[in-house]
Design an enzyme around this catalytic site. Structure first.
Site, PDB file in Angstrom:
ATOM      1  N   ASP A  39      40.847  40.426  38.334  1.00 47.48           N
ATOM      2  CA  ASP A  39      41.654  41.624  38.501  1.00 47.48           C
ATOM      3  C   ASP A  39      40.725  42.793  38.808  1.00 47.48           C
ATOM      4  O   ASP A  39      39.713  42.980  38.117  1.00 47.48           O
ATOM      5  CB  ASP A  39      42.443  41.888  37.214  1.00 47.48           C
ATOM      6  N   GLU A  89      46.620  43.414  42.593  1.00 44.78           N
ATOM      7  CA  GLU A  89      45.160  43.378  42.697  1.00 44.78           C
ATOM      8  C   GLU A  89      44.564  42.195  41.944  1.00 44.78           C
ATOM      9  O   GLU A  89      43.400  42.203  41.575  1.00 44.78           O
ATOM     10  CB  GLU A  89      44.561  44.702  42.194  1.00 44.78           C
TER      11      GLU A  89
END
Length: 141
Positions: free
Chosen positions: A17, A60
């Site tokens: 992430d 993301e």
């Protein structure tokens, strides 16, 4: 997972992430944010073997599947991705240079484990990396 079970070979999953990506997008816009995602994808691709595969998991987050890989070997790959991406320099605005970081969680598949349980376990490890200060790799061991 079927192959891992059938041939009793290790399989490791990484979840990564981007750290503080929402703040980056809010400050510099989605076009600049897309550049970050694309560059992360290129870094990941450079760090993987031909047998590995990486996917954008959402927003993301990315997931990386490492067949025939123990969690120890997966941690080496994850650390390579983390350090290589941290070297990338972004110029989202005039006079502004930014380094981005990633937090990575990883675990080795347990024989006959349900896919949801496996992904959830790795997800929790990734969130531990975030909680522990971001820009790090965490595994169960």
């Amino acid at each position: 997972m079927d192959r891992s079970n059938r041939y009793e070979q290790p399989l490791t999953l990484l979840l990564l992430d981007l750290d503080d990506f929402k703040r980056f997008n809010d400050n510099y816009g989605h076009v600049e944010g897309d550049q970050v995602l694309q560059r992360l994808g290129r870094v990941v691709k450079r760090c993987l073997r031909q047998t590995d595969s990486a996917y954008r998991y959402g927003g993301e987050e990315f997931t990386i599947i490492l067949p025939m890989t123990t969690s120890e070997d997966g941690a080496v790959i994850a650390e390579r991705i983390r350090t290589e991406f941290k070297k990338e320099l972004f110029f989202p605005a005039p006079g502004k240079d930014v380094h981005m970081t990633v937090s990575i969680g990883l675990a080795q598949y347990r024989p006959q484990e349900e896919i949801r349980a496996f992904v959830h376990r790795v997800d929790q490890i990734m969130y531990k990396a975030k909680k522990d200060g971001k820009d790090r790799v965490r595994s169960e061991s």
